[in-house]
Design an enzyme around this catalytic site. Structure first.
Site, PDB file in Angstrom:
ATOM      1  N   LYS B  81      29.494  70.049  63.281  1.00  0.00           N
ATOM      2  CA  LYS B  81      28.129  70.523  63.005  1.00  0.00           C
ATOM      3  C   LYS B  81      27.839  71.735  63.882  1.00  0.00           C
ATOM      4  O   LYS B  81      28.203  71.748  65.076  1.00  0.00           O
ATOM      5  CB  LYS B  81      27.128  69.388  63.282  1.00  0.00           C
ATOM      6  CG  LYS B  81      25.697  69.722  62.894  1.00  0.00           C
ATOM      7  CD  LYS B  81      24.798  68.512  63.104  1.00  0.00           C
ATOM      8  CE  LYS B  81      23.350  68.790  62.735  1.00  0.00           C
ATOM      9  NZ  LYS B  81      22.486  67.608  62.941  1.00  0.00           N
ATOM     10  N   SER B 156      19.758  66.156  59.157  1.00  0.00           N
ATOM     11  CA  SER B 156      20.136  67.544  59.237  1.00  0.00           C
ATOM     12  C   SER B 156      21.641  67.804  59.144  1.00  0.00           C
ATOM     13  O   SER B 156      22.046  68.953  58.938  1.00  0.00           O
ATOM     14  CB  SER B 156      19.618  68.136  60.545  1.00  0.00           C
ATOM     15  OG  SER B 156      20.173  67.488  61.655  1.00  0.00           O
ATOM     16  N   SER B 180      19.709  61.922  61.469  1.00  0.00           N
ATOM     17  CA  SER B 180      20.427  63.080  60.913  1.00  0.00           C
ATOM     18  C   SER B 180      21.911  62.867  60.667  1.00  0.00           C
ATOM     19  O   SER B 180      22.576  63.745  60.115  1.00  0.00           O
ATOM     20  CB  SER B 180      20.243  64.301  61.813  1.00  0.00           C
ATOM     21  OG  SER B 180      18.959  64.839  61.638  1.00  0.00           O
TER      22      SER B 180
END
Lengths: 97, 492
Positions: B81, B156, B180
């Site tokens: 990420k 996210s 997330s």
């Protein structure tokens, strides 16, 4: 309950070091008001126990490292993201305040 | 290499075959390079992708394999990420604010992955600074859900979830501040683990909300989650919130469905009310029934203070974000405006206003407001009170049961654009995941079915703090009962 209006939004934006366009300010007035209206449900909660939420979740204590010198980044590595530099110094914009 | 086939590989298998000399690191890397090249642009999963760098890493790891080093992740591609620092590889947090930033160091989790033999396989798209539940708040465009491209992948960590679901990598890292990892895992039909706060170092994770943020693995099986968790867990002197105690291996402790015998499961009553979509409810209850048939003991439990989790979370997270993101001033960190002739204050304001997107500004302003004189007690202090009550409710529930069962979201993935203009509606969808972060607990999502439109549904399991092993053993046991969940393939 607090009333959110354009003046308050601009004041908060100033505290947050942001400048908002007219469209952004309109968006913020509308949505901050809705969000703060929603979170007002917390008003009915009792006052928190002293520092109950500050002691760290998970039940472990905060740790401190020994105060010993550690290796650090090489100057060239540390400077790699500098937008402008002079030798091993970061150049920043001139302050004209 | 005919046995390198899409949707058939796991990180565990790759590592074993590479160490056993059956597959080379380079061949595995090339297999996933080809898949990434073919699908990542359409799905918009990647913010940084450099196959030459991948092959350079593969060469290094191949030499270590030949030297018989201990490499639990030998040759395993891992997508990262983009809010986790990777040395010399761009790390933007999906924000214009950090465009072009190449960190001078690796986050501790990255160093651990490299040490274990993994290949860093690019950086994944996400909501800007991890603030969002749909991946629509990325400054570089939304990620598409591989199961149906008209739908969000969740957020996210949406890029990581979509890439794993499309088998562009076997595993990825995400971060979970309010759900997330779990919610996008659920929306994309993969497994995702939010470890106990303090188990995995946050050093090098760009801070959003420091008391809530936690890095964790995403994969297509719980076995791979455990494999990664073993590598990622452990004390880090660079993170004062990381626990010192050592952790026994979770991967080696996974067993069969026998782990469910006598396990006390608690259905969180508040999450099974009328707000839960019918398809999600049916899939979750079917999963619970399967576990019950294997000897799990099921009862309902109530956590009434979870009703405060949205308010508490959004005030605390926003307050911490307003402090953490204050460093992005165009001088010390981040984008600097090109406008000239400004005072220092004007330069900072202009740089921040140009660099941050709308949702980030909104949360910074909410947090600034909640911490400001005259409002602190009414908002931030009350939010902390809510947090304390929620943690106490969880502790009480774990006096009754071993593992809690919940959905990850009130429904399956929603359509792109459906909630993006209504932040409160987006926040309300996080109700099922926020409490876990506020209490610092471990939780995971594991696939448990599909709704009638063909979108995946995830089962959320929650365990007491530091019981990540118990959590994974329970989820792994469930997974053995429905192996089809690991074989599901999105229509690419």
């Amino acid at each position: 309950m607090v009333m959110i209006d354009a003046a308050l939004v601009q004041k908060v934006a100033g505290l947050a070091s942001l400048e908002l366009s007219e469209a952004e300010a309109t968006y913020a007035v509308k949505n901050l008001a809705r969000i703060l209206d929603f979170v007002a449900e917390l008003e009915r909660l009792p006052e928190p126990a002293p520092s109950a939420a500050d002691e760290g979740i998970g039940g472990f204590s905060r740790l401190e490292r020994d105060d010993l010198a550690q290796p650090s980044l090489e100057p060239e590595t540390a400077m790699a993201n500098a937008p402008a530099r002079e030798g091993t110094a970061f150049q920043v914009p001139r302050i004209i305040d | 290499m005919s046995d390198l086939q899409p949707f058939k590989l796991t990180a565990t298998t790759i590592s074993q075959k590479v160490r056993g000399g059956e597959w080379s690191v380079r061949d595995v890397a090339n297999f996933y390079i080809e898949r990434t090249e073919r699908y990542s642009r359409d799905l918009n999963t990647h913010l940084f992708w450099d196959p030459a760098d991948v092959l350079a890493q593969a060469k290094v790891q191949e030499a270590r394999v030949k030297a018989k080093e201990d490499l639990p992740l030998a040759g395993v591609p891992v997508l990262i990420k983009d809010n986790i620092c990777t040395r010399a590889i761009p790390t933007t947090c999906a924000s214009k604010m950090l465009a072009g930033f190449r960190p001078p160091y690796d986050a501790t989790v990255i160093a651990r992955l490299r040490q274990a033999g993994a290949i860093i396989f690019g950086k994944s798209n996400c909501d800007e600074f991890a603030m969002g539940s749909s991946n629509e708040h990325s400054a570089f465009g939304p990620v598409l859900n591989p199961w149906n491209r008209a739908y969000v992948p969740g957020g996210s960590s949406g890029g990581s979830a979509a890439a794993v679901a499309a088998d562009l990598v076997p595993v990825a890292l995400g971060s979970d501040t309010g759900g997330s990892i779990r919610q996008p895992a659920s929306f994309c039909g993969i497994a995702g683990l939010k470890p106990t706060y303090g188990r995995v170092s946050r050093y090098g994770l760009v801070a959003y909300s420091s008391s809530l943020d936690q890095i964790g693995p995403m994969a297509r099986s719980t076995e791979d989650l455990a494999l990664l968790l073993d590598v990622l867990s452990g004390h880090d002197p660079m993170d004062a919130t990381s626990r010192v105690d050592p952790y026994p291996s979770v991967a080696s402790s996974l067993g069969g469905p026998v782990a469910l015998k006598g396990l006390r499961l608690g259905l969180v009553r508040e999450f099974f009310g009328p707000g839960l979509a019918d398809g999600t409810r049916a899939a979750l209850l079917a999963a619970v029934k399967l576990m019950q048939e294997q000897g799990a003991l099921v009862e309902e439990v109530s956590l009434p203070t979870l009703s405060h989790s949205i308010s508490s979370y959004y005030l605390i997270a926003a307050a911490e974000a307003s402090a953490n993101l204050a460093r992005f001033d165009g001088i010390r960190y981040g984008h600097r405006t090109a406008r000239s002739g400004l005072s220092l204050k004007q330069l900072v304001k202009a740089s921040r206003s140009e660099g941050f997107g709308r949702e980030v500004k909104q949360r910074i302003m909410l947090g600034t407001f909640a911490l400001s004189a005259g409002y602190y007690d009414a908002y931030y202090a009350k939010a902390k009170a809510g947090r304390g009550l929620i943690a106490a409710d969880f502790a009480k529930a774990f006096g009754q049961v071993d593992v809690l069962v919940a959905p990850n979201a009130p429904s399956v993935a929603f359509r792109l654009g459906e909630k993006s203009q209504d932040p409160l509606a987006m926040y309300l969808g996080d109700i099922c995941t926020l409490g876990v972060n506020l209490a610092g607990l471990p939780a995971l999502s594991v696939p448990c079915g599909f709704d009638p439109t063909g979108l995946p549904i995830g089962l959320q399991l929650i365990a007491p703090a530091w019981e990540d092993g118990l959590l994974l053993r329970a989820a792994h046991a469930y997974e053995q009962l429905c192996p089809w969940t690991k074989q599901a393939q999105p229509p690419l």
